[in-house]
Design a protein around this motif. Structure first.
Motif, short mmCIF file in Angstrom:
data_model
loop_
_atom_site.label_atom_id
_atom_site.label_comp_id
_atom_site.label_asym_id
_atom_site.label_seq_id
_atom_site.Cartn_x
_atom_site.Cartn_y
_atom_site.Cartn_z
N ILE A 37 -2.42 76.77 68.72
CA ILE A 37 -1.12 76.25 69.13
C ILE A 37 -0.43 77.29 70.01
O ILE A 37 0.02 78.32 69.52
CB ILE A 37 -0.23 75.95 67.91
N GLU A 41 6.64 75.09 74.47
CA GLU A 41 7.25 73.81 74.12
C GLU A 41 6.80 72.69 75.05
O GLU A 41 6.51 71.58 74.60
CB GLU A 41 8.77 73.91 74.13
N ALA A 44 3.39 71.50 74.04
CA ALA A 44 3.46 70.75 72.79
C ALA A 44 3.99 69.34 73.02
O ALA A 44 3.53 68.39 72.38
CB ALA A 44 4.31 71.50 71.77
N TRP A 49 2.62 66.85 70.21
CA TRP A 49 2.85 67.59 68.97
C TRP A 49 4.34 67.73 68.67
O TRP A 49 4.72 68.02 67.55
CB TRP A 49 2.26 68.98 69.04
N TYR A 50 5.16 67.57 69.68
CA TYR A 50 6.60 67.78 69.53
C TYR A 50 7.31 66.86 70.50
O TYR A 50 6.82 66.58 71.59
CB TYR A 50 6.94 69.25 69.85
N VAL A 63 5.18 73.04 64.41
CA VAL A 63 4.07 72.23 64.92
C VAL A 63 2.86 72.35 63.99
O VAL A 63 2.20 71.36 63.68
CB VAL A 63 3.70 72.64 66.37
#
Length: 76
Positions: A37, A41, A44, A49-50, A63
């Motif tokens: 990971i 941001e 992700a 993932w976000y 995450v």
């Protein structure tokens, strides 16, 4: 022997983890899911993932926790 499954939450990763869990159970072997990971941001968000606007601010542990939940749903 240990089964190592790269896991990113995608459909193919979920299928691979499920298959590895089945083989692991049949052969009495461990299964390890591995995810890298990045502390990014935007990445992700791109991979799903976000989501912007989530209650929790972006962080790698956040995450990782979400991905861990996905793993344990498939291969407790």
């Amino acid at each position: 022997m240990t089964f190592l499954v790269p896991f990113d939450g995608s459909y193919l990763a979920e299928a691979a983890l499920l298959r590895a869990a089945e083989y692991g159970e049949a052969l009495d072997e461990d299964v390890i899911a591995l995810t890298v990971i990045p502390d990014d941001e935007a990445y992700a968000i791109d991979v799903g993932w976000y989501e912007e606007g989530e209650d929790e601010p972006f962080s790698v542990p956040y995450v990782a926790g979400k991905l861990h939940e996905g793993v344990t749903d498939i291969a407790p």
